[in-house]
Design a protein around this motif. Structure first.
Motif, PDB file in Angstrom:
ATOM      1  N   SER A  50       0.838  -1.195   0.000  1.00 23.99           N
ATOM      2  CA  SER A  50       0.000   0.000   0.000  1.00 23.99           C
ATOM      3  C   SER A  50       0.875   1.247   0.000  1.00 23.99           C
ATOM      4  N   CYS A  51       0.331   2.314  -0.538  1.00 24.55           N
ATOM      5  CA  CYS A  51       1.065   3.573  -0.561  1.00 24.55           C
ATOM      6  C   CYS A  51       0.051   4.715  -0.531  1.00 24.55           C
ATOM      7  N   VAL A  52       0.168   5.577   0.467  1.00 24.59           N
ATOM      8  CA  VAL A  52      -0.693   6.758   0.525  1.00 24.59           C
ATOM      9  C   VAL A  52       0.047   7.882  -0.194  1.00 24.59           C
ATOM     10  N   ALA A  53      -0.555   8.379  -1.261  1.00 18.65           N
ATOM     11  CA  ALA A  53       0.094   9.377  -2.109  1.00 18.65           C
ATOM     12  C   ALA A  53      -0.730  10.660  -2.121  1.00 18.65           C
ATOM     13  N   SER A  54      -0.102  11.750  -1.798  1.00 18.72           N
ATOM     14  CA  SER A  54      -0.791  13.042  -1.795  1.00 18.72           C
ATOM     15  C   SER A  54      -0.684  13.660  -3.181  1.00 18.72           C
ATOM     16  N   VAL A  55      -1.493  13.153  -4.116  1.00 21.65           N
ATOM     17  CA  VAL A  55      -1.401  13.598  -5.511  1.00 21.65           C
ATOM     18  C   VAL A  55      -2.713  14.084  -6.103  1.00 21.65           C
ATOM     19  N   THR A  56      -3.839  13.799  -5.442  1.00 17.64           N
ATOM     20  CA  THR A  56      -5.121  14.055  -6.107  1.00 17.64           C
ATOM     21  C   THR A  56      -5.475  15.522  -6.200  1.00 17.64           C
ATOM     22  N   MET A  57      -4.640  16.381  -5.603  1.00 16.22           N
ATOM     23  CA  MET A  57      -4.868  17.806  -5.813  1.00 16.22           C
ATOM     24  C   MET A  57      -4.504  18.221  -7.232  1.00 16.22           C
ATOM     25  N   TYR A  58      -3.790  17.336  -7.932  1.00 15.16           N
ATOM     26  CA  TYR A  58      -3.438  17.588  -9.319  1.00 15.16           C
ATOM     27  C   TYR A  58      -4.492  16.966 -10.231  1.00 15.16           C
ATOM     28  N   SER A  59      -4.822  17.621 -11.322  1.00 21.57           N
ATOM     29  CA  SER A  59      -5.885  17.136 -12.204  1.00 21.57           C
ATOM     30  C   SER A  59      -5.464  15.868 -12.934  1.00 21.57           C
ATOM     31  N   SER A  60      -4.188  15.698 -13.184  1.00 19.71           N
ATOM     32  CA  SER A  60      -3.710  14.477 -13.820  1.00 19.71           C
ATOM     33  C   SER A  60      -2.374  14.086 -13.206  1.00 19.71           C
ATOM     34  N   TYR A  61      -2.165  12.793 -13.068  1.00 16.86           N
ATOM     35  CA  TYR A  61      -0.945  12.301 -12.436  1.00 16.86           C
ATOM     36  C   TYR A  61      -0.753  10.837 -12.808  1.00 16.86           C
ATOM     37  N   CYS A  62       0.400  10.341 -12.456  1.00 19.48           N
ATOM     38  CA  CYS A  62       0.742   8.931 -12.663  1.00 19.48           C
ATOM     39  C   CYS A  62       1.358   8.427 -11.370  1.00 19.48           C
ATOM     40  N   VAL A  63       0.867   7.314 -10.867  1.00 18.70           N
ATOM     41  CA  VAL A  63       1.455   6.679  -9.684  1.00 18.70           C
ATOM     42  C   VAL A  63       1.681   5.207  -9.990  1.00 18.70           C
ATOM     43  N   GLY A  64       2.645   4.636  -9.325  1.00 20.38           N
ATOM     44  CA  GLY A  64       2.896   3.233  -9.603  1.00 20.38           C
ATOM     45  C   GLY A  64       3.978   2.648  -8.725  1.00 20.38           C
ATOM     46  N   TRP A  65       4.391   1.452  -9.096  1.00 18.22           N
ATOM     47  CA  TRP A  65       5.391   0.700  -8.356  1.00 18.22           C
ATOM     48  C   TRP A  65       6.560   0.337  -9.262  1.00 18.22           C
ATOM     49  N   LEU A  66       7.741   0.570  -8.764  1.00 19.95           N
ATOM     50  CA  LEU A  66       8.959   0.098  -9.398  1.00 19.95           C
ATOM     51  C   LEU A  66       9.688  -0.773  -8.391  1.00 19.95           C
ATOM     52  N   ARG A  67      10.573  -1.636  -8.852  1.00 20.19           N
ATOM     53  CA  ARG A  67      11.311  -2.509  -7.936  1.00 20.19           C
ATOM     54  C   ARG A  67      12.768  -2.578  -8.338  1.00 20.19           C
TER      55      ARG A  67
ATOM     56  N   ILE B 103      13.349  -4.694  -3.569  1.00 19.87           N
ATOM     57  CA  ILE B 103      12.786  -3.567  -2.830  1.00 19.87           C
ATOM     58  C   ILE B 103      11.786  -2.910  -3.765  1.00 19.87           C
ATOM     59  N   TYR B 104      10.573  -2.728  -3.283  1.00 22.52           N
ATOM     60  CA  TYR B 104       9.510  -2.134  -4.083  1.00 22.52           C
ATOM     61  C   TYR B 104       9.308  -0.682  -3.656  1.00 22.52           C
ATOM     62  N   TYR B 105       9.282   0.207  -4.648  1.00 20.48           N
ATOM     63  CA  TYR B 105       9.131   1.633  -4.408  1.00 20.48           C
ATOM     64  C   TYR B 105       7.840   2.151  -5.016  1.00 20.48           C
ATOM     65  N   CYS B 106       7.118   2.925  -4.263  1.00 18.98           N
ATOM     66  CA  CYS B 106       5.984   3.678  -4.773  1.00 18.98           C
ATOM     67  C   CYS B 106       6.537   4.955  -5.401  1.00 18.98           C
ATOM     68  N   ALA B 107       6.009   5.347  -6.552  1.00 18.04           N
ATOM     69  CA  ALA B 107       6.525   6.517  -7.249  1.00 18.04           C
ATOM     70  C   ALA B 107       5.383   7.324  -7.846  1.00 18.04           C
ATOM     71  N   ALA B 108       5.625   8.611  -8.029  1.00 14.43           N
ATOM     72  CA  ALA B 108       4.605   9.491  -8.600  1.00 14.43           C
ATOM     73  C   ALA B 108       5.245  10.511  -9.528  1.00 14.43           C
ATOM     74  N   GLY B 109       4.479  10.887 -10.537  1.00 15.30           N
ATOM     75  CA  GLY B 109       4.928  11.905 -11.475  1.00 15.30           C
ATOM     76  C   GLY B 109       3.736  12.513 -12.179  1.00 15.30           C
ATOM     77  N   GLY B 110       4.024  13.389 -13.139  1.00 19.28           N
ATOM     78  CA  GLY B 110       2.953  13.956 -13.932  1.00 19.28           C
ATOM     79  C   GLY B 110       2.374  12.912 -14.867  1.00 19.28           C
ATOM     80  N   SER B 111       1.347  13.300 -15.590  1.00 20.84           N
ATOM     81  CA  SER B 111       0.662  12.339 -16.445  1.00 20.84           C
ATOM     82  C   SER B 111       1.591  11.726 -17.492  1.00 20.84           C
ATOM     83  N   THR B 112       2.601  12.460 -17.929  1.00 20.17           N
ATOM     84  CA  THR B 112       3.532  11.924 -18.932  1.00 20.17           C
ATOM     85  C   THR B 112       4.356  10.772 -18.415  1.00 20.17           C
TER      86      THR B 112
END
Length: 131
Positions: free
Chosen positions: A21-38, A96-105
């Motif tokens: 699980s990952c709590v991400a403070s991103v929804t204030m942005y109209s578009s975003y990308c979140v995911g998992w990398l390892r 090791i699994y990392y939660c990550a976030a960025g813009g929609s691109t």
């Protein structure tokens, strides 16, 4: 400021299941990308699965049919909870699994799997699968 706080992980036997699980403070942005990398020992960090603000998902080939990424926007507090349900685990999933976030691109087909596509990172959580 985007913050990512991970939980879950741990150890499992081959064929077993774990959920991250990952709590991400991103929804204030109209578009975003979140995911998992390892990142496995001695290897580069690689994309596992991502989901964009519209709910579109992308998976790395080796986890298709075994892992499921989802998100729950829940309350209107600027946060979403990101999940990675992992089943039929294999020793090769150890990393090791990392939660990550960025813009929609960051979720673009030519970008999502690469570490440099993301601006924000969680602290990482160990997943160990024994044979």
């Amino acid at each position: 400021q985007v913050q990512l706080v991970e939980s879950g992980g741990g150890s499992a036997e081959a064929g077993g299941s774990l959920t991250l699980s990952c709590v991400a403070s991103v929804t204030m942005y109209s578009s975003y990308c979140v995911g998992w990398l390892r990142q496995a020992p001695g290897k580069e960090r690689e994309g596992v699965a991502v989901i964009d603000s519209d709910g579109v998902t992308t998976y790395e080939d080796s986890v298709k049919g075994r892992f499921t990424i989802s998100k729950d926007d829940g309350k209107d507090d600027g946060k979403t909870t990101l999940y990675l349900q992992m089943s039929s685990l294999k020793p090769d999933d150890t990393a090791i699994y990392y939660c990550a976030a960025g813009g929609s691109t960051s979720c673009r087909e030519d970008a999502w799997a690469w570490e440099q596509s993301y601006n924000y990172w969680g602290q990482g959580t160990q997943v160990t699968v024994s044979s």
